[in-house]
Write a protein that holds these residues in place. Structure first.
Motif, mmCIF file in Angstrom:
data_model
loop_
_atom_site.group_PDB
_atom_site.id
_atom_site.type_symbol
_atom_site.label_atom_id
_atom_site.label_comp_id
_atom_site.label_asym_id
_atom_site.label_seq_id
_atom_site.Cartn_x
_atom_site.Cartn_y
_atom_site.Cartn_z
ATOM 1 N N UNK A 1 -10.992 1.370 -8.390
ATOM 2 C CA UNK A 1 -10.861 1.737 -6.984
ATOM 3 C C UNK A 1 -11.376 3.149 -6.744
ATOM 4 N N UNK A 2 -12.038 3.357 -5.604
ATOM 5 C CA UNK A 2 -12.570 4.667 -5.239
ATOM 6 C C UNK A 2 -11.822 5.257 -4.053
ATOM 7 N N UNK A 3 -12.585 5.872 -3.138
ATOM 8 C CA UNK A 3 -11.974 6.521 -1.979
ATOM 9 C C UNK A 3 -11.308 5.507 -1.056
ATOM 10 N N UNK A 4 -10.406 6.010 -0.222
ATOM 11 C CA UNK A 4 -9.737 5.151 0.752
ATOM 12 C C UNK A 4 -10.729 4.782 1.861
ATOM 13 N N UNK A 5 -10.878 3.481 2.132
ATOM 14 C CA UNK A 5 -11.745 3.028 3.219
ATOM 15 C C UNK A 5 -10.898 2.776 4.471
ATOM 16 N N UNK A 6 -9.831 2.021 4.288
ATOM 17 C CA UNK A 6 -8.954 1.703 5.421
ATOM 18 C C UNK A 6 -7.602 2.358 5.198
ATOM 19 N N UNK A 7 -7.178 3.123 6.184
ATOM 20 C CA UNK A 7 -5.823 3.668 6.106
ATOM 21 C C UNK A 7 -5.063 3.236 7.346
ATOM 22 N N UNK A 8 -3.952 2.554 7.108
ATOM 23 C CA UNK A 8 -3.097 2.139 8.220
ATOM 24 C C UNK A 8 -1.861 3.015 8.151
ATOM 25 N N UNK B 1 5.838 -3.688 12.478
ATOM 26 C CA UNK B 1 6.704 -2.529 12.698
ATOM 27 C C UNK B 1 6.419 -1.439 11.690
ATOM 28 N N UNK B 2 5.914 -0.298 12.187
ATOM 29 C CA UNK B 2 5.840 0.892 11.367
ATOM 30 C C UNK B 2 5.202 0.628 10.009
ATOM 31 N N UNK B 3 4.019 0.013 10.047
ATOM 32 C CA UNK B 3 3.398 -0.520 8.831
ATOM 33 C C UNK B 3 2.358 0.460 8.295
ATOM 34 N N UNK B 4 2.436 0.757 6.997
ATOM 35 C CA UNK B 4 1.446 1.654 6.390
ATOM 36 C C UNK B 4 0.859 1.036 5.127
ATOM 37 N N UNK B 5 -0.461 1.193 4.958
ATOM 38 C CA UNK B 5 -1.131 0.607 3.787
ATOM 39 C C UNK B 5 -2.511 1.227 3.642
ATOM 40 N N UNK B 6 -2.988 1.324 2.394
ATOM 41 C CA UNK B 6 -4.356 1.794 2.170
ATOM 42 C C UNK B 6 -5.149 0.718 1.441
ATOM 43 N N UNK B 7 -6.436 0.629 1.786
ATOM 44 C CA UNK B 7 -7.345 -0.218 1.010
ATOM 45 C C UNK B 7 -8.518 0.660 0.591
ATOM 46 N N UNK B 8 -8.806 0.666 -0.707
ATOM 47 C CA UNK B 8 -9.827 1.574 -1.231
ATOM 48 C C UNK B 8 -11.121 0.842 -1.545
ATOM 49 N N UNK B 9 -12.182 1.628 -1.736
ATOM 50 C CA UNK B 9 -13.448 1.070 -2.213
ATOM 51 C C UNK B 9 -13.211 0.341 -3.526
ATOM 52 N N UNK B 10 -13.871 -0.813 -3.679
ATOM 53 C CA UNK B 10 -13.807 -1.489 -4.966
ATOM 54 C C UNK B 10 -12.487 -2.167 -5.262
ATOM 55 N N UNK B 11 -11.707 -2.471 -4.216
ATOM 56 C CA UNK B 11 -10.488 -3.242 -4.487
ATOM 57 C C UNK B 11 -10.252 -4.294 -3.414
ATOM 58 N N UNK B 12 -9.555 -5.344 -3.830
ATOM 59 C CA UNK B 12 -9.114 -6.371 -2.884
ATOM 60 C C UNK B 12 -7.602 -6.225 -2.753
ATOM 61 N N UNK B 13 -7.145 -5.947 -1.547
ATOM 62 C CA UNK B 13 -5.704 -5.896 -1.305
ATOM 63 C C UNK B 13 -5.329 -7.169 -0.559
#
Length: 507
Positions: free
Chosen positions: A252-259, A274-286
């Motif tokens: 995984x690399x840099x963060x692409x999507x930040x919620x 409700x108040x949802x937080x999550x990151x998806x980075x380069x080179x990963x499947x979340x």
């Protein structure tokens, strides 16, 4: 041998394609018979012939040993044949009862006797264990419930032969189990069922016999008890199919999507997320795991711009995109494989060629100074359709509506991947696809990840989430229950978390 249905040497052609080439299928009284084949193999067409939607070019149909001509669905109904289509035929703002009696309304004198109908529906519902509320509106009930309404429609019309077209494509695992129960109840009451599917697990679970067709030709009929999943897959696809996803460890690399603490209101005017937080980075499947209706739709629509966020932020490559329009999101690198391919994925009355350029028609080489370059559009579309083995009668010129559901799905996935997005939001990407196509799509999603791109995968198929994802975020009731590494978890643990049992807060 008592057959309730015999379809003998059926041939059906459409422009550019022989959908059914000399196919024979027999249904015994009281059996569940599976009709198995890849997307576009001709399964729905064959059943359409039995249901009177199409007239065969050759071949005969016998019902209870007598030759019949089924010139339209009303004739099929009179012969005791009912069908639940893959995309349901219900009127959204009608109640369950109104939908069930459409076309066979009970009259009291000259007025409509809706109470009598509702009562009869209630009785049927109890008798077959369907638990349908006759007074609910269609738009307010789950997809699984809508399907039961379709089954009820057939029972209300006293059908003895029930055809179910891909009945589990839209159901949650729990609803699938319920449907299997309902099917067994129906058989115990003397009905006979044909189930169109390409899911091997389900065939093993409920079917007695299975007829396989490939590219319009009959491959054979087998007793399910004596066949393995692998052998059925091979009959269906014509080669060995691997059920395991092949992938290396992700880097995984840099963060692409930040919620960031996102809250979203749903159609019922309550907080769906409700108040949802999550990151998806380069080179990963979340992967997002959860039972249907637990906030997945709201999350996806807030990321893609289909629904506005109440509070919180969505960041793409560090830039706040929470309020920008959909087209700008696409241009900044978001692609979306939507959950509902017919409402959100395609313009059904456009050609495939037009559908393949929906996001890019206003760019070079597809348009110059306001004029469309049709040649370039055609080339572009042709490439996608070939790469993704999208089968249609007339290639890029085919109207989207005429393709089988699975081929519509492959076309959408091809179009979205062709944009080479930084973030691919893939919702139910393999819904309605056969094992061969699933294997291919999984490969492509992993390839996209390996190009250093980010993938957010939302799927109700738990094994798909477990196999494809690097990390899995579990949602329940619009809240994040926890995030686990896919390699360190299993179906059981994720299943518990989906039910809202949170993992020790070690995450």
């Amino acid at each position: 041998m008592e057959y309730v249905v015999e379809m003998l040497n059926i041939r059906k052609e459409f422009p550019g394609i022989v959908a059914n080439d000399n196919i024979t299928l027999t249904l015994k009284k009281g059996e569940i018979h599976a009709l198995l084949g890849e997307n576009g193999a001709g399964k729905s067409t064959l059943m359409g012939v039995l249901f009177g939607m199409y007239q065969p070019d050759k071949g005969t149909i016998k019902i209870n040993g007598e030759e019949v001509k089924i010139s339209n669905p009303n004739v099929a109904n009179r012969l005791g044949i009912g069908m639940v289509h893959q995309h349901f035929k219900l009127v959204d703002n009608f109640t369950v009862t109104e939908n069930i009696i459409l076309g066979s309304e009970p009259l009291k004198g000259i007025t409509l006797d809706i109470d009598k109908a509702a009562k009869r529906i209630e009785e049927l519902s109890k008798y077959y264990g369907l638990n349908v509320d006759p007074h609910a509106k269609i738009e307010d009930i789950s997809v699984g419930m809508q399907q039961r309404v379709e089954i009820m429609k057939m029972l209300y019309r006293e059908a003895d032969v029930l055809i179910l077209d891909e009945p589990t494509a839209v159901l949650t695992p729990n609803e699938i189990e319920e449907l299997m129960k309902i099917m067994r109840n129906l058989i115990n009451e003397g009905k006979s069922i044909i189930i169109i599917t390409h899911k091997l697990k389900e065939i093993k679970a409920v079917a007695d016999r299975c007829t396989v067709i490939r590219r319009g030709k009959g491959i054979g009929t087998v007793n399910v008890a004596e066949a393995s999943e692998a052998s059925l897959a091979e009959m269906m696809v014509g080669r060995h199919v691997s059920f395991k996803v092949d992938k290396k460890e992700s880097t995984a690399g840099d963060v692409v999507l930040e919620i960031d603490s996102l809250s979203v209101i749903n159609n019922r005017k309550v907080m769906g997320l409700k108040n949802f937080s999550l990151e998806v980075k380069k080179g990963e499947i979340v992967g997002i795991a959860g039972v249907e209706g637990n906030g997945q739709t709201e999350l996806v629509e807030a990321i893609t711009g289909l629904r506005k966020a109440e509070s919180g932020r969505v960041l793409l490559n560090g830039e706040d995109i929470t309020t920008i329009p959909i087209r700008q999101r696409i241009e900044k690198g978001i692609a979306h494989i939507p959950e509902d391919r017919q409402k959100r994925g395609l313009v059904l009355d456009y050609s495939l060629q037009s559908n393949m350029v929906l996001q890019v028609y206003n760019k070079q080489p597809f348009s110059r100074s306001g004029l469309l370059n049709v040649g370039a559009m055609k080339e572009y579309a042709k490439k996608i359709l070939e790469n993704f083995d999208v089968r249609s009668g007339e290639g890029a010129a085919s109207i989207a509506r005429t393709l089988s559901g699975g081929n519509q799905q492959k076309a959408i996935i091809g179009r979205e991947l062709e944009l080479n997005p930084d973030l691919l939001v893939a919702v139910q990407p393999t819904r309605g696809l056969d094992v061969g196509s699933i294997e291919y799509i999984h490969k492509r999603l992993i390839e996209h990840r390996d190009k250093g791109k980010a993938v957010l995968l939302v799927s109700l198929e738990l094994d798909e989430v477990l196999q494809l994802s690097d990390r899995i975020a579990i949602v329940n009731n619009g809240e994040l229950v926890g995030v686990v590494n896919a390699s360190e978890t299993n179906e059981n643990e994720v299943g518990l978390m989906m039910a809202g049992v949170s993992k020790e807060k070690s995450v």
